[in-house]
Design a protein around this motif. Structure first.
Motif, PDB file in Angstrom:
ATOM      1  N   CYS A  56       0.830  -1.215   0.000  1.00  0.00           N
ATOM      2  CA  CYS A  56       0.000   0.000   0.000  1.00  0.00           C
ATOM      3  C   CYS A  56       0.861   1.259   0.000  1.00  0.00           C
ATOM      4  CB  CYS A  56      -0.953   0.013   1.198  1.00  0.00           C
ATOM      5  SG  CYS A  56      -0.189   0.408   2.788  1.00  0.00           S
ATOM      6  N   LEU A  57       2.115   1.166   0.479  1.00  0.00           N
ATOM      7  CA  LEU A  57       2.979   2.339   0.558  1.00  0.00           C
ATOM      8  C   LEU A  57       3.252   2.924  -0.818  1.00  0.00           C
ATOM      9  CD1 LEU A  57       5.568   0.942   3.136  1.00  0.00           C
ATOM     10  CD2 LEU A  57       3.482   2.218   3.587  1.00  0.00           C
ATOM     11  N   ALA A  58       3.236   2.066  -1.844  1.00  0.00           N
ATOM     12  CA  ALA A  58       3.520   2.533  -3.200  1.00  0.00           C
ATOM     13  C   ALA A  58       2.256   2.857  -3.984  1.00  0.00           C
ATOM     14  CB  ALA A  58       4.329   1.470  -3.954  1.00  0.00           C
ATOM     15  N   ARG A  59       1.086   2.638  -3.397  1.00  0.00           N
ATOM     16  CA  ARG A  59      -0.168   2.800  -4.138  1.00  0.00           C
ATOM     17  C   ARG A  59      -1.029   3.965  -3.642  1.00  0.00           C
ATOM     18  NH1 ARG A  59       2.332  -0.739  -6.395  1.00  0.00           N
ATOM     19  NH2 ARG A  59       1.516  -2.722  -7.220  1.00  0.00           N
ATOM     20  N   VAL A  60      -0.695   4.508  -2.484  1.00  0.00           N
ATOM     21  CA  VAL A  60      -1.531   5.565  -1.919  1.00  0.00           C
ATOM     22  C   VAL A  60      -0.647   6.616  -1.266  1.00  0.00           C
ATOM     23  CG1 VAL A  60      -1.792   4.365   0.293  1.00  0.00           C
ATOM     24  CG2 VAL A  60      -3.520   6.026  -0.408  1.00  0.00           C
ATOM     25  N   SER A 232       2.527   4.729  11.367  1.00  0.00           N
ATOM     26  CA  SER A 232       3.748   4.652  10.567  1.00  0.00           C
ATOM     27  C   SER A 232       3.706   3.360   9.745  1.00  0.00           C
ATOM     28  CB  SER A 232       4.982   4.676  11.486  1.00  0.00           C
ATOM     29  OG  SER A 232       6.172   4.610  10.736  1.00  0.00           O
ATOM     30  N   PRO A 233       2.939   3.344   8.641  1.00  0.00           N
ATOM     31  CA  PRO A 233       2.744   2.096   7.892  1.00  0.00           C
ATOM     32  C   PRO A 233       4.025   1.518   7.317  1.00  0.00           C
ATOM     33  CG  PRO A 233       1.937   3.986   6.653  1.00  0.00           C
ATOM     34  CD  PRO A 233       2.232   4.472   8.027  1.00  0.00           C
ATOM     35  N   GLU A 234       5.005   2.380   7.000  1.00  0.00           N
ATOM     36  CA  GLU A 234       6.246   1.847   6.438  1.00  0.00           C
ATOM     37  C   GLU A 234       6.988   0.971   7.445  1.00  0.00           C
ATOM     38  OE1 GLU A 234       7.080   5.971   8.085  1.00  0.00           O
ATOM     39  OE2 GLU A 234       5.528   4.974   6.914  1.00  0.00           O
ATOM     40  N   LYS A 235       6.764   1.212   8.723  1.00  0.00           N
ATOM     41  CA  LYS A 235       7.355   0.359   9.757  1.00  0.00           C
ATOM     42  C   LYS A 235       6.375  -0.735  10.173  1.00  0.00           C
ATOM     43  CE  LYS A 235      10.211   4.134  11.554  1.00  0.00           C
ATOM     44  NZ  LYS A 235      10.499   4.994  12.720  1.00  0.00           N
TER      45      LYS A 235
END
Length: 267
Positions: A56-60, A232-235
């Motif tokens: 999701c980090l690359a889509r939103v 912090s979704p990337e973590k």
């Protein structure tokens, strides 16, 4: 994360990929599986059903995602008096929302995010708390966005979410893993560590503490940690749900032990 991974053997006390069928058969023979066995099953499902959440980090746009996260928090706080509004529903909604965004073939436009979040909320309700609703979903969901999205449109978005995620909507979330793991952890801690002997493990959701331990709910501290990790979704999505849950429990344990020391000094 390293500390959480180091704690996993204590939390699971078993192999990472259990034989679910054999475990179920044994559990049924003696009246039902134990909390540890259920946790093992959940961990096995997480290992086999790695979803699209990490993508999701690359889509939103993460700023837009944070706005949706804040809106959902506010909406659920406004409905906090309703028995069906639970932390589990909140985390399931975020799990579904991120899962769709990660599965999307192209970046998700900001104009679609509120509809996706609301449809994810509706699926979460159907998965767990539908029987507790006192109002129909047809009346509830559009009202949350002041009827800017119709119920029929939300149903179409729900179908899009289910198709995009290949109907993988019930894999255990980090919150559910944390809830299950905490039972085994506290039972183990109360047996092996005198400093934790004050926990009353008969009530996993409302743990009484005695002696010099602070009178704070252990589950609340762990739930707070999980909610903070979500910002912090990337973590958050860099690790399996099992590791995130373990990290929340380790953090809660550390905080409560430090609080106990402070309380003893004040006394």
């Amino acid at each position: 994360s390293n500390l959480a991974q180091a704690q996993l053997p204590l939390l699971f006390v078993g192999p990472p990929a259990p034989d679910v069928a054999a475990m179920t058969q044994v559990g049924n023979a003696r009246g039902g599986p134990t909390a540890r066995e259920l946790t093992l099953c959940m961990h096995g499902i997480v290992q086999r059903c790695a979803g699209h959440q990490k993508l999701c980090l690359a889509r939103v746009d993460l700023t837009h995602r944070q706005q949706m996260y804040g809106w959902l928090q506010h909406a659920m706080q406004c409905m906090s008096g309703c028995p069906w509004v639970t932390d589990e529903l909140f985390h399931r909604t975020v799990f579904l929302f991120d899962g769709y965004c990660g599965a999307a073939a192209h970046p998700v436009a900001g104009s679609r995010l509120q509809g996706l979040l609301l449809a994810s909320f509706g699926i979460g309700i159907k998965l767990g708390v539908l029987e507790h609703l006192t109002v129909s979903l047809r009346a509830l969901l559009p009202r949350l966005v002041r009827n800017s999205i119709t119920f029929e449109e939300l149903r179409e978005i729900e179908v899009d979410i289910l198709n995009a995620t290949q109907f993988e909507v019930s894999s255990p979330t980090a919150y559910e893993m944390m809830t299950s793991m905490s039972v085994s952890l506290l039972q183990l801690a109360s047996r092996s560590s005198p400093s934790w002997s004050g926990f009353d493990t008969r009530h996993s959701q409302s743990l009484a503490m005695q002696g010099s331990l602070p009178r704070v709910r252990f589950s609340v501290a762990a739930e707070f940690a999980i909610s903070m990790f979500l910002t912090s979704p990337e973590k958050f999505y860099a690790f399996d749900s099992s590791v995130v849950a373990a990290a929340a429990l380790v953090w809660a344990t550390s905080v409560l032990k430090e609080s106990a020391e402070v309380e003893m000094v004040e006394e």
